[in-house]
Design a protein around this motif. Structure first.
Motif, PDB file in Angstrom:
ATOM      1  N   LEU A  45      11.538 -13.519  24.406  1.00 48.17           N
ATOM      2  CA  LEU A  45      10.506 -12.498  24.221  1.00 48.17           C
ATOM      3  C   LEU A  45       9.504 -12.518  25.370  1.00 48.17           C
ATOM      4  O   LEU A  45       9.076 -11.469  25.852  1.00 48.17           O
ATOM      5  N   GLN A  46       9.116 -13.712  25.804  1.00 47.67           N
ATOM      6  CA  GLN A  46       8.156 -13.816  26.905  1.00 47.67           C
ATOM      7  C   GLN A  46       8.733 -13.239  28.195  1.00 47.67           C
ATOM      8  O   GLN A  46       8.029 -12.541  28.935  1.00 47.67           O
ATOM      9  N   HIS A  47      10.006 -13.495  28.451  1.00 53.41           N
ATOM     10  CA  HIS A  47      10.645 -12.940  29.642  1.00 53.41           C
ATOM     11  C   HIS A  47      10.719 -11.419  29.557  1.00 53.41           C
ATOM     12  O   HIS A  47      10.498 -10.721  30.551  1.00 53.41           O
ATOM     13  N   ARG A  48      11.019 -10.918  28.373  1.00 50.91           N
ATOM     14  CA  ARG A  48      11.100  -9.460  28.188  1.00 50.91           C
ATOM     15  C   ARG A  48       9.725  -8.814  28.385  1.00 50.91           C
ATOM     16  O   ARG A  48       9.604  -7.787  29.034  1.00 50.91           O
ATOM     17  N   ARG A  49       8.679  -9.452  27.825  1.00 50.65           N
ATOM     18  CA  ARG A  49       7.318  -8.937  28.008  1.00 50.65           C
ATOM     19  C   ARG A  49       6.929  -8.935  29.483  1.00 50.65           C
ATOM     20  O   ARG A  49       6.332  -7.971  29.976  1.00 50.65           O
TER      21      ARG A  49
ATOM     22  N   GLU B 137       7.323   0.189  24.007  1.00 55.34           N
ATOM     23  CA  GLU B 137       8.263  -0.927  23.913  1.00 55.34           C
ATOM     24  C   GLU B 137       7.511  -2.264  23.878  1.00 55.34           C
ATOM     25  O   GLU B 137       7.861  -3.164  23.116  1.00 55.34           O
ATOM     26  N   LEU B 138       6.472  -2.371  24.690  1.00 52.59           N
ATOM     27  CA  LEU B 138       5.665  -3.590  24.709  1.00 52.59           C
ATOM     28  C   LEU B 138       4.935  -3.786  23.379  1.00 52.59           C
ATOM     29  O   LEU B 138       4.889  -4.890  22.844  1.00 52.59           O
ATOM     30  N   GLU B 139       4.392  -2.711  22.822  1.00 55.89           N
ATOM     31  CA  GLU B 139       3.734  -2.788  21.516  1.00 55.89           C
ATOM     32  C   GLU B 139       4.712  -3.257  20.444  1.00 55.89           C
ATOM     33  O   GLU B 139       4.375  -4.057  19.583  1.00 55.89           O
ATOM     34  N   GLU B 140       5.935  -2.731  20.500  1.00 52.59           N
ATOM     35  CA  GLU B 140       6.959  -3.114  19.518  1.00 52.59           C
ATOM     36  C   GLU B 140       7.301  -4.606  19.630  1.00 52.59           C
ATOM     37  O   GLU B 140       7.421  -5.314  18.625  1.00 52.59           O
TER      38      GLU B 140
ATOM     39  N   ASN C 203       5.353  -6.940  20.792  1.00 48.86           N
ATOM     40  CA  ASN C 203       4.192  -7.721  20.358  1.00 48.86           C
ATOM     41  C   ASN C 203       4.020  -7.705  18.841  1.00 48.86           C
ATOM     42  O   ASN C 203       3.470  -8.647  18.281  1.00 48.86           O
ATOM     43  N   SER C 204       4.484  -6.658  18.191  1.00 49.70           N
ATOM     44  CA  SER C 204       4.333  -6.600  16.726  1.00 49.70           C
ATOM     45  C   SER C 204       5.429  -7.335  15.985  1.00 49.70           C
ATOM     46  O   SER C 204       5.274  -7.652  14.815  1.00 49.70           O
ATOM     47  N   ASN C 205       6.540  -7.647  16.647  1.00 52.68           N
ATOM     48  CA  ASN C 205       7.669  -8.354  16.011  1.00 52.68           C
ATOM     49  C   ASN C 205       7.575  -9.856  16.212  1.00 52.68           C
ATOM     50  O   ASN C 205       8.488 -10.476  16.670  1.00 52.68           O
ATOM     51  N   ARG C 206       6.474 -10.440  15.858  1.00 52.20           N
ATOM     52  CA  ARG C 206       6.301 -11.886  16.054  1.00 52.20           C
ATOM     53  C   ARG C 206       6.856 -12.649  14.907  1.00 52.20           C
ATOM     54  O   ARG C 206       6.938 -12.507  13.846  1.00 52.20           O
TER      55      ARG C 206
END
Length: 110
Positions: free
Chosen positions: A48-52, A102-105, A107-110
């Protein structure tokens, strides 16, 4: 019959499931062995961090493109160029909106 010795591993949980935790195997005096321990394997969190990070890089690139296109739009007097730049600006703004969503999505899928 004597049970084989095992050693406990100290591990810190990052919210990952038990499937991601190392499995204890018996030792023969030489230490424990981690089953399936791959130093190159990525955790879900690191993925997830790499994708962000990748999305943020793309957002920064689009922002630079938008700034350049806006400068060109203001600087030019040629109507054909203004029309082309305006069209490009609409594409850049659309891409920015999609990347931000996409970034919001993510960040909301934690």
């Amino acid at each position: 019959m004597e049970e084989p010795a095992t050693r406990e591993l100290d591990s810190v949980s990052d919210g990952a499931s038990d499937d991601d935790m190392p499995v204890m195997l018996p030792t023969d005096g030489g230490g424990s062995i981690r089953k399936g321990c791959d130093p190159f394997a990525q955790t879900q969190r690191s993925k997830l961090q790499h994708r962000r990070a990748r999305i943020n890089q793309q957002i920064n690139k689009e922002m630079r493109m938008r700034a350049g296109a806006e400068n060109l739009f203001r600087a030019t007097t040629n109507n054909k160029v203004k029309e082309t730049v305006a069209l490009e600006l609409s594409f850049v703004n659309s891409n920015l909106q999609l990347l931000k969503e996409e970034l919001e999505e993510l960040n909301s899928n934690r």
